[in-house]
Design a protein around this motif. Sequence first.
Motif, short mmCIF file in Angstrom:
data_model
loop_
_atom_site.label_atom_id
_atom_site.label_comp_id
_atom_site.label_asym_id
_atom_site.label_seq_id
_atom_site.Cartn_x
_atom_site.Cartn_y
_atom_site.Cartn_z
N ILE A 172 0.84 -1.20 0.00
CA ILE A 172 0.00 0.00 0.00
C ILE A 172 0.88 1.25 0.00
N LEU A 173 0.70 2.08 -1.02
CA LEU A 173 1.38 3.37 -1.03
C LEU A 173 0.32 4.45 -0.90
N ASP A 174 0.26 5.04 0.29
CA ASP A 174 -0.72 6.06 0.59
C ASP A 174 -0.01 7.41 0.56
N SER A 175 -0.53 8.30 -0.28
CA SER A 175 0.22 9.53 -0.50
C SER A 175 -0.73 10.62 -0.97
N SER A 176 -0.18 11.84 -1.06
CA SER A 176 -1.02 12.89 -1.65
C SER A 176 -0.78 13.00 -3.16
N PHE A 177 0.20 12.30 -3.69
CA PHE A 177 0.46 12.25 -5.14
C PHE A 177 0.31 13.63 -5.79
N ASN A 178 1.12 14.52 -5.34
CA ASN A 178 0.94 15.93 -5.68
C ASN A 178 2.21 16.54 -6.27
N ASP A 189 -1.47 16.27 8.48
CA ASP A 189 -0.85 17.59 8.66
C ASP A 189 -1.05 18.58 7.51
N LYS A 190 -1.23 18.04 6.27
CA LYS A 190 -1.19 18.96 5.12
C LYS A 190 -2.56 19.15 4.49
N GLY A 191 -2.75 20.26 3.80
CA GLY A 191 -4.00 20.52 3.08
C GLY A 191 -4.02 19.85 1.72
N MET A 192 -5.08 20.07 0.94
CA MET A 192 -5.27 19.35 -0.33
C MET A 192 -4.74 20.10 -1.55
N LYS A 193 -4.25 21.31 -1.40
CA LYS A 193 -3.83 22.09 -2.57
C LYS A 193 -2.45 21.63 -3.02
N SER A 201 7.12 18.30 -3.02
CA SER A 201 7.30 19.75 -2.80
C SER A 201 8.45 20.31 -3.61
N ASN A 202 9.57 19.55 -3.71
CA ASN A 202 10.65 20.17 -4.50
C ASN A 202 10.31 20.20 -5.98
N ILE A 203 9.43 19.29 -6.42
CA ILE A 203 8.97 19.37 -7.82
C ILE A 203 8.11 20.63 -7.99
N ARG A 204 7.22 20.85 -7.04
CA ARG A 204 6.35 22.03 -7.14
C ARG A 204 7.18 23.32 -7.08
N ASP A 205 8.30 23.25 -6.33
CA ASP A 205 9.16 24.45 -6.23
C ASP A 205 9.77 24.85 -7.57
N PHE A 206 9.92 23.89 -8.48
CA PHE A 206 10.50 24.23 -9.78
C PHE A 206 9.58 25.14 -10.60
N LYS A 207 8.30 25.07 -10.27
CA LYS A 207 7.29 25.93 -10.90
C LYS A 207 7.14 25.72 -12.41
N LEU A 249 12.89 14.34 -12.19
CA LEU A 249 12.19 13.95 -10.96
C LEU A 249 10.84 13.30 -11.21
N VAL A 250 10.21 13.68 -12.31
CA VAL A 250 8.91 13.09 -12.64
C VAL A 250 8.99 12.44 -14.01
N GLU A 251 8.16 11.44 -14.22
CA GLU A 251 8.17 10.76 -15.51
C GLU A 251 7.52 11.68 -16.56
#
Length: 252
Positions: free
Chosen positions: A41-47, A83-87, A225-231, A239-241
């Motif tokens: 089981i991989l439970d994540s926010s996949f964000n 701890d974290k929100g959905m955005k 988060s570091n992926i989102r930081d790249f903007k 980092l992502v496929e």
Amino acid sequence: MTTFQEKYNEFIGNKNNEFMIVENPQNQNTQCISKINTLLILDSSFNPPHKGHLQMLLKAIKKYKTNKNKLAVLLQLSINNVDKGMKPALPSKRLEMMSLFIKDLHHLDNDIYSYISLTKYGKFTDKITPINIFFGNSNFEINQYIFLLGFDTLERLFMPKYYLPNTVEDSLAEFFKKCKIDCLTRGKDYELQTKWKADNVPLLFQNKIDLEVNEDLETSNISSSNIRDFKNYNKCTKLVEKYICESKVDLF
Ligand SMILES: Nc1ncnc2c1ncn2[C@@H]1O[C@H](COP(=O)(O)OP(=O)(O)OP(=O)(O)O)[C@@H](O)[C@H]1O
Ligand SMILES: NC(=O)c1ccc[n+]([C@@H]2O[C@H](COP(=O)(O)O)[C@@H](O)[C@H]2O)c1
């Protein structure tokens, strides 16, 4: 409206829904499914989902797939992180990305049965209940649930604040009767992380947790988060496929 949006609406539309299967194995062969005895089981926010997640799954599949163990994978999107929100990405878009991720996993290993689910629960002690109701029935022979975690989540699993006024030991006792944790180190301090486990995990649960060192810093340092930081998707292709970049889900 996309199918994923419809499924998500159906899920949140009923306040009694705590768990919902969104995607089943593509080639439903009931005879093979009934032989599945281990659920990863991989439970994540996949964000978004990233190469770190893929590495976790591939390492776990390699470790647990044996002649005796027939595996299934459950990718679970938790709509209430402790701890974290959905955005920022919409839940339906995350489900879409999870579905692409599963297709990719099937290219790498076509012998894996996979499910995608939604859960309202943030704590692992709660998450397992509906999973066990769905997978613990007579259609399967599941005898091990293995949650895949990164070290940062392992540390938080044992924080007293989530369980007050009860103790960590009491709160996790039932969970560890059914479940194991397969954990990967994150970043370069893997010796400290191994020591932390030895010093902080109650003796009773030490053998329920397999902490594996990931010396490949390229994957162990990746986080959503570091992926989102790249903007910008064009800047994070390591980092992502590619299919996630191409999906152009609005993350930034
Ligand atoms: N590169 C990685 N190596 C090992 N574990 C990871 C890695 N990335 C995520 N995880 C683990 O996967 C699980 C799901 O995490 P999630 O995707 O929410 O983490 P994240 O990538 O750190 O996200 P965010 O940066 O948004 O907090 C967590 O237990 C996390 O520790
Ligand atoms: N004590 C706990 O059960 C506990 C602690 C930290 C994270 N979690 C869960 O782990 C999953 C992954 O969380 P993070 O991405 O925040 O690490 C989320 O579903 C989150 O709610 C549970």
